[in-house]
Scaffold this active site. Structure first.
Site, PDB file in Angstrom:
ATOM      1  N   TYR A 139      63.291  37.087  62.347  1.00  0.00           N
ATOM      2  CA  TYR A 139      64.233  35.980  62.168  1.00  0.00           C
ATOM      3  C   TYR A 139      65.527  36.207  61.589  1.00  0.00           C
ATOM      4  CZ  TYR A 139      60.200  32.113  63.042  1.00  0.00           C
ATOM      5  OH  TYR A 139      59.176  31.468  63.914  1.00  0.00           O
TER       6      TYR A 139
ATOM      7  N   ARG B 193      52.260  36.411  22.634  1.00  0.00           N
ATOM      8  CA  ARG B 193      51.704  35.470  23.283  1.00  0.00           C
ATOM      9  C   ARG B 193      49.754  34.966  22.942  1.00  0.00           C
ATOM     10  NH1 ARG B 193      49.513  38.577  28.759  1.00  0.00           N
ATOM     11  NH2 ARG B 193      48.382  39.472  27.911  1.00  0.00           N
TER      12      ARG B 193
ATOM     13  N   MET C  25      55.443  35.214  58.964  1.00  0.00           N
ATOM     14  CA  MET C  25      54.017  34.244  58.399  1.00  0.00           C
ATOM     15  C   MET C  25      53.052  35.290  59.258  1.00  0.00           C
ATOM     16  SD  MET C  25      52.822  30.337  58.928  1.00  0.00           S
ATOM     17  CE  MET C  25      53.825  29.697  57.582  1.00  0.00           C
TER      18      MET C  25
ATOM     19  N   LYS D  21      39.573  39.474  35.411  1.00  0.00           N
ATOM     20  CA  LYS D  21      39.469  38.444  35.702  1.00  0.00           C
ATOM     21  C   LYS D  21      40.547  37.928  36.967  1.00  0.00           C
ATOM     22  CE  LYS D  21      43.738  40.386  33.127  1.00  0.00           C
ATOM     23  NZ  LYS D  21      44.841  40.580  32.775  1.00  0.00           N
TER      24      LYS D  21
HETATM   25  C1  PLP Z   1      44.737  41.439  31.855  1.00  0.00           C
HETATM   26  C2  PLP Z   1      44.209  42.359  30.527  1.00  0.00           C
HETATM   27  C3  PLP Z   1      43.642  43.547  30.812  1.00  0.00           C
HETATM   28  C4  PLP Z   1      43.983  44.656  31.688  1.00  0.00           C
HETATM   29  O1  PLP Z   1      45.286  45.215  32.159  1.00  0.00           O
HETATM   30  P1  PLP Z   1      45.681  45.941  33.308  1.00  0.00           P
HETATM   31  O2  PLP Z   1      46.844  46.178  33.239  1.00  0.00           O
HETATM   32  O3  PLP Z   1      45.519  45.690  34.405  1.00  0.00           O
HETATM   33  O4  PLP Z   1      44.472  47.631  33.264  1.00  0.00           O
HETATM   34  C5  PLP Z   1      43.630  43.954  29.275  1.00  0.00           C
HETATM   35  N1  PLP Z   1      43.601  42.822  28.346  1.00  0.00           N
HETATM   36  C6  PLP Z   1      43.696  41.944  28.472  1.00  0.00           C
HETATM   37  C7  PLP Z   1      43.340  41.278  27.169  1.00  0.00           C
HETATM   38  C8  PLP Z   1      44.035  42.074  29.501  1.00  0.00           C
HETATM   39  O5  PLP Z   1      44.650  40.006  30.105  1.00  0.00           O
END
Ligand code: PLP
Length: 364
Positions: free
Chosen positions: A255, A130, A303, A35
Site C-alpha cells: 500500500y 498515579r 491487515m 494482569k
Molecule cells: C504492572 C505492575 C507491576 C509490574 O511491572 P513490570 O514493569 O511489568 O515489571 C508491578 N507493580 C504494579 C503496581 C503494577 O501495576
C-alpha cells in the site's frame, strides 16, 4: 488448513525468567504479575510456567477467579484494589488480598459486613502520582485501616516511576523508608526494572512484583537487551511465507508504494499483519527472522500480511517459517523489544496486543 500463523508460549522460559527474578532478590517472595491476561500470553497458558511463584498479582476479579479455577490456593493480590463495595465480597469469597490506595476504599471496608478479615496492601504515592496516599497522609490512612475490625493485616507498598531510567529509585526509596520506618508489616516495592537494575536496594523487601521480565522482555531496552539480563522470550510469533515475488529494480511493494526496490529483489509475503497484533507502524527495515536468519521487513504492514526481504535466505520459499519475534526453530532469538523499538513503543504493548485470532500453543 488454518492460516499459517502461530504464537507459542514457552513454559520453560517463564520458569527460567522467574528464577532469574528470584536470583535478583533471593530473600523476597515473588508476585508474578499476570494482569492484562498475563501480558497477552493468557493466564491459563502461563500458569504452569509460573506456578512456583509465591503469589499472582492482577487487576480484575474475573482474572482472579480464573487463577483460582486453575487450582491456585496461594495469595492473589488485586493491584488496584476494589472498585465498588460488592468487590469486597468477592475478595472474601476468593480469598484475595487487595491494594488500598484511596479513602474511598477505606470507606468501603469500614462499611463492609464481613466475617473474614481482609488482608490489604496500603499504597503510598511516593512520586508516581498515579495511585496511593501521599507521604503526608499515609500514616493516618494506616492508622484508620489498623483500627478497622474488617482488616486483618496491613502490608506496605509503593511503585517506582523511574526504575528503568537515569533518575532511578533512590528518592522514592528514601521517602518510603522514612514514612514507614516504624510501621509493622511486609513491604512490596519493585517492578521488574527495580528488581533487576536496583537489586541491592530492593533485595531487602518482602515481595517483589515482576511483570515484563517474566515474559522475557527487557525492562530497560535498549540500555540492556533481554539477553543481557539473562531473560528468555516467553512468546514467539511466527508465520509462514504464503507467496513469493521477484520484483525488478524500480518496482514498489504494498500500500502506498512506499518501498521502491533499488535492485531486483526477492520478497516473501508472510501471513501476519496488523490484525494479528503486528504493529502497522513498523517501517521498512524492522528486523525479522526468515528460517532463523535475520532479514528485514519491506513496505507497509497490511491487515493480514507483511512482506520481507529474502535476500539473506536464497533457499526461502512458500512455507518457510518467518519469526516476527521470539525464538526461531534454529534457536536464534529476535527480541520483541527490537521490534517494539522499530514501532516506537515497548515490548509490553506488543505482547499485550497479540490478537484474538492468532492461534496459540504452549510448548515446554
Ligand atoms: C504492572 C505492575 C507491576 C509490574 O511491572 P513490570 O514493569 O511489568 O515489571 C508491578 N507493580 C504494579 C503496581 C503494577 O501495576
Amino acid at each position: 488448513m488454518p492460516r499459517p500463523i502461530l504464537a507459542t508460549i514457552h513454559a520453560a522460559a517463564l520458569q527460567h525468567n522467574l528464577a532469574r527474578n528470584r536470583q535478583a532478590a533471593p530473600d523476597a517472595r515473588v508476585w508474578a504479575v499476570v494482569k492484562a491476561n498475563a501480558y497477552g500470553h493468557g493466564i491459563e497458558r502461563v500458569f504452569e510456567g509460573l506456578r512456583s511463584a509465591d503469589g499472582f498479582a492482577l487487576l480484575d476479579l474475573e482474572e482472579a477467579q480464573r487463577v483460582r479455577e486453575l487450582g491456585w490456593r496461594g495469595p492473589i493480590l488485586l493491584l488496584e484494589g476494589v472498585f465498588e463495595p460488592r468487590d469486597l465480597e468477592w475478595c472474601s469469597r476468593l480469598d484475595l488480598w487487595h491494594t488500598v490506595h484511596c479513602d474511598d476504599q477505606i470507606d468501603m471496608l469500614a462499611a463492609c459486613k464481613t466475617h473474614v478479615g481482609h488482608r490489604v496492601f496500603l499504597k503510598m504515592n511516593s512520586g508516581m502520582n498515579r495511585l496511593g496516599f501521599t507521604p503526608a497522609r499515609y500514616r493516618s490512612a494506616w492508622a484508620r485501616l489498623n483500627a478497622l475490625p474488617q482488616v486483618d493485616e496491613i502490608s506496605l507498598m509503593t511503585h517506582f516511576s523511574d526504575a528503568d531510567g537515569g533518575q532511578g529509585i533512590a528518592a522514592q526509596m528514601a521517602c518510603f523508608a522514612e514514612v514507614t520506618r516504624d510501621l509493622p508489616g511486609e513491604r512490596s516495592l519493585s517492578n521488574s526494572a527495580a528488581s533487576l537494575r536496583h537489586a541491592d536496594s530492593v533485595s531487602a523487601c518482602d515481595w517483589i512484583r515482576p511483570g515484563i521480565s517474566l515474559y522475557g522482555s527487557s525492562p530497560d531496552h535498549p540500555e540492556h537487551l533481554a539477553a543481557e539480563w539473562g531473560l528468555q522470550p516467553a512468546m514467539t510469533l511466527a508465520a509462514k511465507i504464503i507467496a513469493v515475488q521477484d520484483i525488478a529494480a524500480g518496482a514498489s511493494v504494498g500500500y502506498g508504494s512506499k518501498f521502491v526496490a533499488e535492485a531486483p529483489l526477492r520478497l516473501g509475503v508472510v501471513a501476519c499483519g496488523y490484525a494479528d497484533g503486528y504493529p502497522r507502524v513498523c517501517p521498512t527495515g524492522t528486523p525479522v527472522l526468515v528460517a532463523g536468519v535475520r532479514s528485514r521487513l519491506v513496505g507497509r504492514v497490511s491487515m493480514d500480511m507483511v512482506t520481507v526481504d529474502l535476500t539473506p535466505v536464497p533457499e526461502a520459499d512458500m512455507g518457510t517459517e518467518v519469526t516476527l519475534w521470539g525464538r526461531a526453530a534454529n534457536g536464534v532469538v529476535l527480541g520483541i523489544d527490537e521490534v517494539a523499538q522499530a514501532a516506537g513503543t515497548l515490548g509490553y504493548e506488543l505482547m499485550c496486543a497479540l490478537a484474538q485470532r492468532v492461534p496459540v500453543q504452549v510448548a515446554g
